[in-house]
Scaffold this motif. Structure first.
Motif, PDB file in Angstrom:
ATOM      1  N   TRP A 288       0.869  -1.100  -0.031  1.00  0.00           N
ATOM      2  CA  TRP A 288      -0.052   0.030   0.003  1.00  0.00           C
ATOM      3  C   TRP A 288       0.674   1.239   0.041  1.00  0.00           C
ATOM      4  O   TRP A 288       0.601   2.184  -0.790  1.00  0.00           O
ATOM      5  CB  TRP A 288      -0.900  -0.179   1.083  1.00  0.00           C
TER       6      TRP A 288
ATOM      7  N   THR B  23       1.766   6.076  -7.176  1.00  0.00           N
ATOM      8  CA  THR B  23       0.859   7.247  -7.649  1.00  0.00           C
ATOM      9  C   THR B  23       1.374   8.396  -7.746  1.00  0.00           C
ATOM     10  O   THR B  23       1.003   9.271  -8.659  1.00  0.00           O
ATOM     11  CB  THR B  23      -0.403   6.945  -6.620  1.00  0.00           C
TER      12      THR B  23
ATOM     13  N   ASN C 267       1.518  10.694 -11.113  1.00  0.00           N
ATOM     14  CA  ASN C 267       0.689  11.897 -11.263  1.00  0.00           C
ATOM     15  C   ASN C 267       1.584  13.149 -11.438  1.00  0.00           C
ATOM     16  O   ASN C 267       1.370  14.085 -11.944  1.00  0.00           O
ATOM     17  CB  ASN C 267      -0.257  11.937 -10.104  1.00  0.00           C
TER      18      ASN C 267
ATOM     19  N   THR D 280      -7.030  -1.935  -5.862  1.00  0.00           N
ATOM     20  CA  THR D 280      -7.686  -1.245  -7.021  1.00  0.00           C
ATOM     21  C   THR D 280      -7.015   0.005  -7.366  1.00  0.00           C
ATOM     22  O   THR D 280      -7.102   0.678  -6.396  1.00  0.00           O
ATOM     23  CB  THR D 280      -9.186  -1.372  -6.952  1.00  0.00           C
ATOM     24  N   MET D 281      -6.749   0.291  -8.443  1.00  0.00           N
ATOM     25  CA  MET D 281      -6.307   1.802  -8.902  1.00  0.00           C
ATOM     26  C   MET D 281      -7.199   2.201  -9.952  1.00  0.00           C
ATOM     27  O   MET D 281      -7.698   1.450 -11.050  1.00  0.00           O
ATOM     28  CB  MET D 281      -5.137   1.445  -9.523  1.00  0.00           C
ATOM     29  N   LYS D 282      -7.783   3.366  -9.848  1.00  0.00           N
ATOM     30  CA  LYS D 282      -8.703   3.835 -10.893  1.00  0.00           C
ATOM     31  C   LYS D 282      -7.847   4.915 -11.590  1.00  0.00           C
ATOM     32  O   LYS D 282      -7.316   5.939 -10.791  1.00  0.00           O
ATOM     33  CB  LYS D 282      -9.862   4.570 -10.176  1.00  0.00           C
TER      34      LYS D 282
ATOM     35  N   VAL E  52      -6.618   8.562  -9.867  1.00  0.00           N
ATOM     36  CA  VAL E  52      -7.397   9.468  -9.005  1.00  0.00           C
ATOM     37  C   VAL E  52      -7.735   8.728  -7.653  1.00  0.00           C
ATOM     38  O   VAL E  52      -8.034   9.354  -6.732  1.00  0.00           O
ATOM     39  CB  VAL E  52      -8.813   9.587  -9.786  1.00  0.00           C
ATOM     40  N   LYS E  53      -7.720   7.386  -7.527  1.00  0.00           N
ATOM     41  CA  LYS E  53      -7.985   6.750  -6.641  1.00  0.00           C
ATOM     42  C   LYS E  53      -7.382   5.227  -6.344  1.00  0.00           C
ATOM     43  O   LYS E  53      -7.431   4.603  -7.295  1.00  0.00           O
ATOM     44  CB  LYS E  53      -9.476   6.548  -6.428  1.00  0.00           C
ATOM     45  N   ASN E  54      -6.889   4.960  -5.083  1.00  0.00           N
ATOM     46  CA  ASN E  54      -6.374   3.448  -4.959  1.00  0.00           C
ATOM     47  C   ASN E  54      -7.284   2.818  -3.961  1.00  0.00           C
ATOM     48  O   ASN E  54      -7.709   3.718  -2.794  1.00  0.00           O
ATOM     49  CB  ASN E  54      -5.026   3.500  -4.342  1.00  0.00           C
ATOM     50  N   ASP E  55      -7.813   1.610  -3.900  1.00  0.00           N
ATOM     51  CA  ASP E  55      -8.440   1.311  -2.834  1.00  0.00           C
ATOM     52  C   ASP E  55      -7.947  -0.082  -2.440  1.00  0.00           C
ATOM     53  O   ASP E  55      -7.117  -0.945  -3.238  1.00  0.00           O
ATOM     54  CB  ASP E  55     -10.044   0.755  -3.299  1.00  0.00           C
TER      55      ASP E  55
END
Lengths: 119, 471
Positions: A8, A15, A19, A47-49, A56-59
């Motif tokens: 994580w 990320t 970015n 999960t990577m969006k 924009v988002k990692n989960d």
């Protein structure tokens, strides 16, 4: 074996690297995808969006229907996010498995090729 | 198991395998096949080639079920025989297969100029190369539904025009079972192999299928579809057109466009343009995908430190491997110029067939080797009968390869055979020279650069420890 927290943390750094890279953002500006990363030697998934080239988002866990699924062991995944291994070499030797279109497999490699060109 | 948003099904697996194999050069191969047989029996040689391709395809299927990846062919060879062998064989295979581009563009441009006579073939060829350059540059590929529509339209068109042709002669086929000498038949089968070139590239969709078991199934159905369509079309073409019309097709000064002659003979102007469009679609889909796959292979090899790094440069806007793509297209342009200058189309067909035989033999040997080396590795598809089928593939394709390179040929084809032999030897020599001289130095150099870089993970961990100590 790396822990879920280590992955994580590596993902967060990855990320940031992606970015903050203007060249990469320009290249990937038409790339909007959901990626699932699965560590095969543990139960953790991530999960990577990506929207228009920006992460924009990692989960933690698997969220949504993926366009791409990347599977490898936790150590390789951690090293991959830190940029400490050449993912193409691992992919060509079958140590990283990617499910997705050829175009998307290429795009994933583009990310690491751009942010860590020396690896 | 999680499914992909856009996973592809059996329909697209079939259209990809069959569509990649269908190319304009195939029509000339049909006439070459027929010229080595006595009767109107090209269909027998083509069906035998197709049956053999099914055996070879089943070896691919087992390997693909072990390692379902687009990087398959190199990976299979590497697991079985090591990296050096993998680089040499895959290099010969890719460069040999790309010989099709020269033949394809040469034939296609000749065909188009029959319909648009004001523009010479060489201009059409240049335009086509530029179109391929643009599509690859932008990373535009015909995939999924577009691939389905194009492939199935082409197959339906070919089957319909074949049946119509046979209908015009009341389905009367002269000497459909007469094959002549065994030497001629084996040579015909050998040439027929070139008609199935690239069906194995269907494994590049392994990573996007709903179920990986669909790849072997789709591969077999695609081969069946190809074999039946080819047999039907070649029989119709050689039955409707007489040898007085077909023989000039094979002469270096003749026009290698039997399909266009056939369409024009049957349906006049409509048939002419219909066959031109069919050829254009076939070439566009197979060549575009072929060049894209080849350039990504070169890119991946450069990223893997197996080729110079500059070949992995990416286009800043489209994220395409433009240097690798230019290198591949330059090679293709040289092959096209070779086609225009020499007009030895058969030599290119033989090179393709030889490259195919080579890879089928190596794949079969890889199946045998991995059965012993990695017996416990999971195989969702396993060839029945132990190693019998791979052994058959090795023997049969070994014999066919021998015929392609050394077998008896018609006097007018001997030069093509010699060119093919020296081309294949040259490819082996160049690839081996590269692997034993340049490649080790390249690896050492890139490894040194990578090793000099302090791992970020360790650096970070070190930093945390240091900061903890400071506190």
């Amino acid at each position: 074996m790396a822990t879920g927290d280590e992955i994580w943390e590596a993902l967060a750094d990855f990320t940031e690297q992606c970015n903050n890279n203007k060249r990469l953002r320009k290249m990937q500006r038409d790339w909007t995808k959901i990626l699932h990363f699965k560590a095969i030697d543990m139960d953790d998934s991530f999960t990577m969006k990506v929207v228009e080239g920006e992460i924009v988002k990692n989960d933690k866990g698997t969220v949504g229907t993926p366009d791409i699924i990347v599977e490898t062991d936790s150590e390789t995944m951690c090293d991959m996010f830190w940029g400490d291994i050449n993912p193409t070499q691992k992919y060509l030797r079958g140590e990283i498995k990617v499910k997705g279109t050829q175009e998307d497999v290429m795009r994933i490699d583009v990310i690491t090729a751009v942010i860590w060109p020396e690896v | 198991m999680t499914q992909l948003r856009r996973a592809i099904g059996l329909r697209t697996v079939i259209s990809t395998g069959a569509g990649m194999a269908l190319a304009t050069v195939t029509y000339v191969s049909f006439i070459q096949v027929a010229s080595y047989l006595t009767g109107n029996s090209a269909w027998i040689a083509i069906l035998v080639s197709g049956l053999m391709a099914i055996f070879a395809g089943s070896c691919f299927a087992e390997l693909n079920s072990m390692y379902p990846t687009a990087a398959g062919i190199k990976l299979f060879i590497e697991r079985a025989f090591g990296e050096r062998t993998a680089i040499i064989i895959s290099g010969v295979y890719v460069l040999g297969q790309l010989a099709i581009v020269g033949a394809e563009i040469f034939i296609l441009s000749q065909a188009i100029s029959q319909g648009f006579t004001a523009i010479p073939p060489v201009v059409w060829a240049a335009l086509f190369v530029l179109l391929l350059l643009y599509l690859n540059f932008r990373g535009i590929n015909f995939a999924g539904l577009a691939q389905d529509i194009l492939a199935y339209t082409m197959f339906a068109g070919l089957i319909l025009i074949s049946i119509y042709g046979l209908y015009t002669i009341d389905f009367h086929i002269e000497n459909p079972l007469t094959i002549g000498s065994m030497d001629g038949f084996i040579q015909a089968v050998a040439i027929g192999i070139s008609c199935f070139i690239a069906f194995e590239w269907v494994i590049t969709v392994s990573e996007e299928v709903v179920d990986v078991k669909l790849v072997p199934r789709g591969m077999m159905i695609a081969l069946g579809l190809l074999a039946v369509t080819y047999a039907l079309f070649s029989t119709a073409m050689t039955s409707v057109l007489g040898w007085d019309q077909l023989l000039p097709v094979l002469a270096p000064e003749g026009l290698p466009i039997p399909h266009v002659l056939y369409g024009k003979y049957l349906l006049g102007g409509f048939g002419l343009y219909f066959m031109i469009i069919m050829g254009l679609l076939a070439s566009l889909t197979s060549l575009n995908a072929g060049i894209m796959t080849a350039s990504r292979f070169v890119y991946a090899m450069a990223r893997d430190w197996s080729l110079p790094r500059f070949l992995a440069r990416l286009h800043p806007r489209y994220a395409t491997p433009w240097v690798a793509m230019l290198a591949v297209l330059l090679y293709c342009a040289i092959m096209t110029i070779y086609g225009f200058v020499t007009r030895y189309v058969l030599s290119m067909i033989l090179i393709i067939a030889a490259a195919e035989c080579l890879i089928y033999v190596v794949m079969a040997l890889a199946v045998i080797r991995l059965r012993y080396k990695e017996p416990d590795k999971e195989r969702s598809f396993k060839l029945p009968g132990g190693i019998i089928i791979p052994v058959i593939v090795v023997i049969v394709y070994g014999i066919v390869a021998g015929f392609i390179l050394f077998g008896p040929m018609r006097p007018e084809d001997v030069m093509d055979q010699r060119i093919c032999l020296f081309f294949i030897i040259g490819l082996f020599a160049l690839n081996s020279l590269y692997v034993f001289t340049i490649w080790p130095r390249l690896r050492t150099k890139y490894k040194k650069i990578a090793d000099e870089r302090v791992p970020r993970r360790r650096r970070r961990e070190g930093a945390s420890t240091d900061s903890g100590r400071d506190r």
